[in-house]
Design a protein around this motif. Sequence first.
Motif, PDB file in Angstrom:
ATOM      1  N   HIS A 257       0.815  -1.218   0.000  1.00 25.61           N
ATOM      2  CA  HIS A 257       0.000   0.000   0.000  1.00 25.61           C
ATOM      3  C   HIS A 257       0.851   1.271   0.000  1.00 25.61           C
ATOM      4  CE1 HIS A 257      -3.668  -2.204   0.318  1.00 25.61           C
ATOM      5  NE2 HIS A 257      -3.401  -2.692   1.512  1.00 25.61           N
ATOM      6  N   CYS A 258       2.038   1.226   0.572  1.00 25.27           N
ATOM      7  CA  CYS A 258       2.896   2.423   0.592  1.00 25.27           C
ATOM      8  C   CYS A 258       3.799   2.407  -0.631  1.00 25.27           C
ATOM      9  CB  CYS A 258       3.741   2.449   1.870  1.00 25.27           C
ATOM     10  SG  CYS A 258       4.534   4.059   2.132  1.00 25.27           S
ATOM     11  N   PRO A 259       3.735   3.433  -1.478  1.00 21.83           N
ATOM     12  CA  PRO A 259       4.526   3.439  -2.709  1.00 21.83           C
ATOM     13  C   PRO A 259       6.023   3.353  -2.421  1.00 21.83           C
ATOM     14  CG  PRO A 259       2.838   5.150  -2.776  1.00 21.83           C
ATOM     15  CD  PRO A 259       2.872   4.634  -1.372  1.00 21.83           C
ATOM     16  N   VAL A 260       6.689   2.513  -3.183  1.00 19.37           N
ATOM     17  CA  VAL A 260       8.138   2.356  -3.062  1.00 19.37           C
ATOM     18  C   VAL A 260       8.809   3.365  -3.977  1.00 19.37           C
ATOM     19  CG1 VAL A 260      10.068   0.781  -3.427  1.00 19.37           C
ATOM     20  CG2 VAL A 260       7.936  -0.074  -2.457  1.00 19.37           C
ATOM     21  N   ARG A 261       9.653   4.203  -3.393  1.00 19.99           N
ATOM     22  CA  ARG A 261      10.369   5.229  -4.137  1.00 19.99           C
ATOM     23  C   ARG A 261      11.857   5.169  -3.773  1.00 19.99           C
ATOM     24  NH1 ARG A 261       6.097   5.007  -6.154  1.00 19.99           N
ATOM     25  NH2 ARG A 261       4.626   6.689  -6.633  1.00 19.99           N
ATOM     26  N   SER A 262      12.680   5.773  -4.602  1.00 18.17           N
ATOM     27  CA  SER A 262      14.116   5.794  -4.302  1.00 18.17           C
ATOM     28  C   SER A 262      14.427   6.750  -3.160  1.00 18.17           C
ATOM     29  CB  SER A 262      14.914   6.200  -5.545  1.00 18.17           C
ATOM     30  OG  SER A 262      14.509   7.489  -6.002  1.00 18.17           O
ATOM     31  N   HIS A 263      13.530   7.706  -2.902  1.00 17.83           N
ATOM     32  CA  HIS A 263      13.716   8.641  -1.796  1.00 17.83           C
ATOM     33  C   HIS A 263      12.964   8.134  -0.559  1.00 17.83           C
ATOM     34  CE1 HIS A 263       9.609  10.113  -2.490  1.00 17.83           C
ATOM     35  NE2 HIS A 263       9.913  10.184  -3.775  1.00 17.83           N
ATOM     36  N   ARG A 264      13.191   8.791   0.558  1.00 17.04           N
ATOM     37  CA  ARG A 264      12.600   8.405   1.833  1.00 17.04           C
ATOM     38  C   ARG A 264      11.108   8.735   1.860  1.00 17.04           C
ATOM     39  NH1 ARG A 264      16.555  10.476   5.668  1.00 17.04           N
ATOM     40  NH2 ARG A 264      15.618  12.508   5.263  1.00 17.04           N
TER      41      ARG A 264
END
Length: 216
Positions: free
Chosen positions: A90-97
């Motif tokens: 559910h929480c989008p995975v991104r390269s940033h925090r």
Amino acid sequence: MLGGAPPAAPPPPPPRPHAACTAPTGPYQRQLEKHLDRPVDGRQSVADCQAIRGFQRQHGIARADGYAGLGTYRTLVAVQARDNPNAAGHCPVRSHRVTCVDMDRQLLWVQTGDRVGFGPVPVRTGRDAQETRPGWHEIYQRSRDHVSTIYDNAPMPYSQFFDGGQALHGHPGDLYDGGGSAGCVNLTVDDAATLWDLLDLGDKVFVWGTKPGTAD
């Protein structure tokens, strides 16, 4: 000095027995019984009480009397989610925090890519008519020793504001007093302090789900 062996030292006192575990059945009895491999019957026994009390002491829960209350249950949910809090994606995975706020489970964690750098920890989000707003947000103001200008000068330590006055912040005292916050994401003061040291202005916050007990 007369001869002979000195008198024997008195035996040490017997170990002090543990205080009796007499807490009644709690609202989250079955969930704790299942996690602790106890018979799942929803009825408190002395052995259940002792097992729940051991769990509470292990995880530093303030009320450590064996009662399966909300605070103990919220800690249980966090413990069960530790291996992979974002298993459902559910929480989008991104390269940033990204600070992830799961209102369904009342959990918060911080991830960068697939790596979780903090949490999951229990939180308390907004009550009915003051729900925490879902979606993408950004930390736009930080105030370490913030005091509310709206709610009777209530202390809001380690406030990190992310949307229209809603903030991640510590809640002194019992995190579960009352049905919910006024829209902020409440953490224990210790967790809020750790989060303060980890995040900065411009960091992203993603909120989703529905707090149990609030309208859809």
